[in-house]
Design a protein around this motif. Structure first.
Motif, PDB file in Angstrom:
ATOM      1  N   TYR A  21       0.805  -1.230   0.000  1.00  0.00           N
ATOM      2  CA  TYR A  21       0.000   0.000   0.000  1.00  0.00           C
ATOM      3  C   TYR A  21       0.840   1.283   0.000  1.00  0.00           C
ATOM      4  O   TYR A  21       0.268   2.376  -0.021  1.00  0.00           O
ATOM      5  N   GLN A  22       2.173   1.146   0.024  1.00  0.00           N
ATOM      6  CA  GLN A  22       3.076   2.298   0.037  1.00  0.00           C
ATOM      7  C   GLN A  22       2.837   3.218   1.244  1.00  0.00           C
ATOM      8  O   GLN A  22       3.065   4.421   1.182  1.00  0.00           O
ATOM      9  N   GLN A  23       2.366   2.634   2.329  1.00  0.00           N
ATOM     10  CA  GLN A  23       2.254   3.352   3.600  1.00  0.00           C
ATOM     11  C   GLN A  23       3.333   2.820   4.529  1.00  0.00           C
ATOM     12  O   GLN A  23       3.408   1.614   4.789  1.00  0.00           O
ATOM     13  N   ASP A  24       4.177   3.709   5.016  1.00  0.00           N
ATOM     14  CA  ASP A  24       5.363   3.277   5.754  1.00  0.00           C
ATOM     15  C   ASP A  24       5.219   3.554   7.251  1.00  0.00           C
ATOM     16  O   ASP A  24       5.309   4.688   7.706  1.00  0.00           O
ATOM     17  N   PHE A  25       4.999   2.485   8.007  1.00  0.00           N
ATOM     18  CA  PHE A  25       4.924   2.580   9.468  1.00  0.00           C
ATOM     19  C   PHE A  25       6.122   1.887  10.119  1.00  0.00           C
ATOM     20  O   PHE A  25       6.113   1.654  11.327  1.00  0.00           O
ATOM     21  N   ARG A  26       7.140   1.568   9.340  1.00  0.00           N
ATOM     22  CA  ARG A  26       8.252   0.756   9.835  1.00  0.00           C
ATOM     23  C   ARG A  26       9.117   1.492  10.850  1.00  0.00           C
ATOM     24  O   ARG A  26       9.850   0.842  11.603  1.00  0.00           O
ATOM     25  N   GLN A  27       9.044   2.811  10.877  1.00  0.00           N
ATOM     26  CA  GLN A  27       9.859   3.561  11.834  1.00  0.00           C
ATOM     27  C   GLN A  27       9.019   4.201  12.933  1.00  0.00           C
ATOM     28  O   GLN A  27       9.451   5.140  13.578  1.00  0.00           O
ATOM     29  N   TYR A  28       7.807   3.686  13.116  1.00  0.00           N
ATOM     30  CA  TYR A  28       6.993   4.130  14.239  1.00  0.00           C
ATOM     31  C   TYR A  28       7.501   3.456  15.514  1.00  0.00           C
ATOM     32  O   TYR A  28       8.139   2.408  15.472  1.00  0.00           O
ATOM     33  N   SER A  29       7.216   4.065  16.639  1.00  0.00           N
ATOM     34  CA  SER A  29       7.631   3.524  17.927  1.00  0.00           C
ATOM     35  C   SER A  29       7.152   2.079  18.084  1.00  0.00           C
ATOM     36  O   SER A  29       5.964   1.796  17.960  1.00  0.00           O
ATOM     37  N   VAL A  30       8.084   1.161  18.362  1.00  0.00           N
ATOM     38  CA  VAL A  30       7.751  -0.261  18.452  1.00  0.00           C
ATOM     39  C   VAL A  30       6.800  -0.529  19.623  1.00  0.00           C
ATOM     40  O   VAL A  30       5.834  -1.276  19.490  1.00  0.00           O
ATOM     41  N   ALA A  31       7.065   0.087  20.761  1.00  0.00           N
ATOM     42  CA  ALA A  31       6.236  -0.163  21.945  1.00  0.00           C
ATOM     43  C   ALA A  31       4.786   0.249  21.685  1.00  0.00           C
ATOM     44  O   ALA A  31       3.849  -0.486  22.019  1.00  0.00           O
ATOM     45  N   SER A  32       4.599   1.402  21.078  1.00  0.00           N
ATOM     46  CA  SER A  32       3.246   1.863  20.767  1.00  0.00           C
ATOM     47  C   SER A  32       2.588   0.968  19.727  1.00  0.00           C
ATOM     48  O   SER A  32       1.408   0.624  19.843  1.00  0.00           O
ATOM     49  N   MET A  33       3.350   0.568  18.720  1.00  0.00           N
ATOM     50  CA  MET A  33       2.790  -0.268  17.665  1.00  0.00           C
ATOM     51  C   MET A  33       2.403  -1.649  18.198  1.00  0.00           C
ATOM     52  O   MET A  33       1.391  -2.215  17.783  1.00  0.00           O
ATOM     53  N   ARG A  34       3.188  -2.185  19.125  1.00  0.00           N
ATOM     54  CA  ARG A  34       2.831  -3.480  19.732  1.00  0.00           C
ATOM     55  C   ARG A  34       1.446  -3.407  20.370  1.00  0.00           C
ATOM     56  O   ARG A  34       0.611  -4.295  20.167  1.00  0.00           O
ATOM     57  N   ARG A  35       1.217  -2.367  21.169  1.00  0.00           N
ATOM     58  CA  ARG A  35      -0.065  -2.232  21.864  1.00  0.00           C
ATOM     59  C   ARG A  35      -1.217  -2.148  20.864  1.00  0.00           C
ATOM     60  O   ARG A  35      -2.253  -2.806  21.032  1.00  0.00           O
TER      61      ARG A  35
END
Length: 272
Positions: A21-35
């Protein structure tokens, strides 16, 4: 407790979303993304994140619904009143020196901050001189923001914030009431352009005089924070100003020496 298998699945999901989808969330905070991804697994009744990934990659409608989990869509009008009061006292005098000016609200969510700024500009006699760019990566949030329609039961909190932010009238004066909804009038909407824009992948699109990006950088890792602030720096005009959320700062970024602090507590900075 960190689950190594979940983290592997998370990396694969974010990589898949980027490729598909060409949406890049790979550099978002890991802890927040886990939740948020654990909440999404429950929401879509999946047993594993890998199972959810299969649905996201093969069902575009699921990806559209997942955007509310990849990003945080929480806002209210005149949220953090001291910030808006500082804009009135410190940013407005600078904007008044320009015959016309542009404002960029990055990560505008469902529009509450956009309309707050429009109301503030109107009270200072500047709305007709302004063009506000409001951007987000969530099409559904942008649609709601553009409609400018809010539930009446939210207006009481909005009004309290407005008064604390130095409002000069009654907030209800800025809405049309219909069908238990509060609606932003058209004269405000004509000064705003809503557009899809990603701080992860997109570039600068216009020179602006003020950037407001609040409670977005806290969800980015350091590298992505630097990228976003670099975009803001490049987009700002001479003496242009930047506003961040009250838990955000330029202090540890690569751009700390390229801005001067003009309101520490309210996180307002000026491009040097």
């Amino acid at each position: 407790m960190i689950d190594p298998d979940f983290d592997i699945e998370l990396k694969l999901l974010l990589e898949g979303v980027y490729l598909k989808y060409q949406q890049d969330f790979r550099q978002y905070s890991v802890a927040s993304m886990r939740r948020r991804m654990r909440a999404a697994v429950d929401r879509f009744d999946c047993k594993t994140l890998s199972q959810l990934q299969d649905r996201v990659l093969h069902e575009p409608a699921v990806f559209a619904q997942m955007l509310r989990y990849f990003t945080v869509q929480v806002s209210e009008m005149f949220r953090d009143p001291p910030y808006f009061k500082a804009i009135r006292e410190l940013v407005i005098p600078e904007l008044q020196t320009h015959p016309t000016f542009k404002i960029w609200v990055a990560g505008c969510s469902t529009g509450e901050e956009v309309w707050s700024l429009a109301i503030l500009l109107d009270e200072e006699g500047l709305l007709e001189r302004a063009l506000i760019y409001a951007t987000d990566i969530n099409p559904e949030a942008l649609r709601k923001a553009g409609e400018g329609i809010y539930d009446l039961d939210r207006i009481s909190q909005f009004s309290s914030n407005y008064i604390a932010a130095g409002g000069k009238a009654s907030l209800s004066d800025y809405f049309t009431i219909a069908y238990d909804k509060a609606i932003i009038p058209q004269r405000f909407k004509s000064q705003v352009v809503f557009s899809d824009h990603s701080l992860s992948t997109d570039s600068v699109f216009s020179e602006v005089h003020f950037v407001s990006c609040r409670n977005v950088l806290i969800y980015f890792n350091r590298e992505l924070q630097n990228r976003a602030i670099g975009l803001f720096y490049d987009s700002l005009s001479h003496r242009g100003m930047l506003g961040l959320g009250n838990k955000e700062s330029l202090q540890l970024t690569s751009f700390a020496d390229r801005f001067k602090e003009i309101a520490r507590e309210e996180r307002l900075y000026q491009r040097t």
